[in-house]
Design a protein around this motif. Sequence first.
Motif, PDB file in Angstrom:
ATOM      1  N   CYS A   1     -30.692  38.036  14.596  1.00  0.00           N
ATOM      2  CA  CYS A   1     -31.664  39.159  14.712  1.00  0.00           C
ATOM      3  C   CYS A   1     -31.812  39.626  16.100  1.00  0.00           C
ATOM      4  O   CYS A   1     -32.666  39.283  17.139  1.00  0.00           O
ATOM      5  CB  CYS A   1     -32.976  39.174  14.151  1.00  0.00           C
TER       6      CYS A   1
ATOM      7  N   GLY B   1     -35.806  41.114  16.961  1.00  0.00           N
ATOM      8  CA  GLY B   1     -36.571  40.149  17.472  1.00  0.00           C
ATOM      9  C   GLY B   1     -36.481  40.018  19.213  1.00  0.00           C
ATOM     10  O   GLY B   1     -37.404  39.901  19.794  1.00  0.00           O
TER      11      GLY B   1
ATOM     12  N   CYS C   1     -37.992  33.680  16.429  1.00  0.00           N
ATOM     13  CA  CYS C   1     -37.718  35.164  16.533  1.00  0.00           C
ATOM     14  C   CYS C   1     -37.136  35.772  17.858  1.00  0.00           C
ATOM     15  O   CYS C   1     -36.519  36.576  18.273  1.00  0.00           O
ATOM     16  CB  CYS C   1     -38.750  35.792  16.099  1.00  0.00           C
TER      17      CYS C   1
ATOM     18  N   GLY D   1     -38.743  38.072   8.429  1.00  0.00           N
ATOM     19  CA  GLY D   1     -39.494  37.109   8.943  1.00  0.00           C
ATOM     20  C   GLY D   1     -40.113  36.168   7.913  1.00  0.00           C
ATOM     21  O   GLY D   1     -40.098  35.011   7.762  1.00  0.00           O
TER      22      GLY D   1
ATOM     23  N   CYS E   1     -40.276  43.163  14.381  1.00  0.00           N
ATOM     24  CA  CYS E   1     -40.471  41.944  14.711  1.00  0.00           C
ATOM     25  C   CYS E   1     -41.861  41.737  14.937  1.00  0.00           C
ATOM     26  O   CYS E   1     -42.618  42.454  15.605  1.00  0.00           O
ATOM     27  CB  CYS E   1     -39.893  41.527  16.073  1.00  0.00           C
TER      28      CYS E   1
ATOM     29  N   CYS F   1     -33.547  34.968  11.962  1.00  0.00           N
ATOM     30  CA  CYS F   1     -34.528  35.253  13.110  1.00  0.00           C
ATOM     31  C   CYS F   1     -33.780  34.762  14.396  1.00  0.00           C
ATOM     32  O   CYS F   1     -33.874  35.095  15.423  1.00  0.00           O
ATOM     33  CB  CYS F   1     -35.987  34.800  12.945  1.00  0.00           C
TER      34      CYS F   1
END
Lengths: 48, 294
Positions: free
Chosen positions: B158, B161, A44, B59, B46, B154
């Motif tokens: 993204c 994040g 992430c 996520g 996030c 992700c």
Amino acid sequence: MKKEVKPLLSLVILAAAVGMCIFGAVNGEMREVFMKAARICMECIGLG
Amino acid sequence: MAKRFRKIVQAGWGILTNAYVRGFLPGGPAIYEGVLKHFCVPGMNCYSCPGAVFACPIGALQAAFSGKHRKFPFYVLGYLTAVGVLAGRFICGWLCLFGLIQELLYKIPTPKIHLPKTPDRPLRKLKYLVLLVLVVGLPLFYRNRLGVGDPFFCKYLCPVGTLEGGIPLVLLNEALRPSLSWLFGWKMAVLVLCIAASIFIYRPFCKYICPLGAFYSLFQRISIVRMRVDQAACIGCGTCEKVCPMSVSPVKNPNSAECIRCTECVKACPAHALSFGIGGEGLKLKNNKGIQGK
Ligand code: SF4
Ligand code: SF4
């Protein structure tokens, strides 16, 4: 103008969704969400 | 005050859901590891943000799809469906921090870009492709030798994040810095592009990319919070369409997949023909003087 959708359909889908949510929760899926969310997700943040 | 009500709700929600102050302090835990992380927020947020108190639904969805056992994510999908049926993209307009960040960037006084129907309309479909391919398809089917998938959205796309998780974590934790690679550079480039685009285009990430917005948009026509048009009162002046920042015509399609329920049209309608209702005719939010703030 587009046709209105019956509120009953919304309620049926809502009930099914809540049922799915509870089913998943009692089957341990909340724990899986927690395991992922409580650790730094390397992907992430762009490190993984 | 009434004019700023939505901004106050957006900011308040953003602060409330990212209120783990210890994550931002040197020497403290990098992120929150408590019990609330069992639950997802309804908007994009996030879960690796040092302040995040809840999990990110996109996520969590990818984590379930990419896991070794390929389990159907009843919990997260049930939750997202329930939120979608209750509120649809009202979440985008009111309860998403990244949506607010884009709106604030758009306030920077520069000439603005309003894309013509082509390429705007086809580009809006891109978010469904992101949802289908990056959030569901690839995490589910593209696996490594150990049989585990990647959270493709992700990992490669993204910007939330990178902004909420990557940058603060790298700044606050020296130990993470040696792990920086081309991937971080790529994600920074995506973020910079997204920030730059937001200065000129209203909420470009929400319009074109966000898989969560795509998911909620599927429920707009059946969501319990919905817009109503009093056709008898409408004088056909077109003001609502002109003020809509998402380029929706609320008179033609009050429950459009693109409407984020910002209420700008309701406030602007001179004939008081637009309103938001809960369920049937129930509770109504009309453009009375209170909402217009006049
Ligand atoms: S489209 Fe996505 S990023 Fe935009 S407001 Fe909705 S959930 Fe947030
Ligand atoms: S101005 Fe009206 S139609 Fe446009 S996004 Fe806001 S609420 Fe929806």
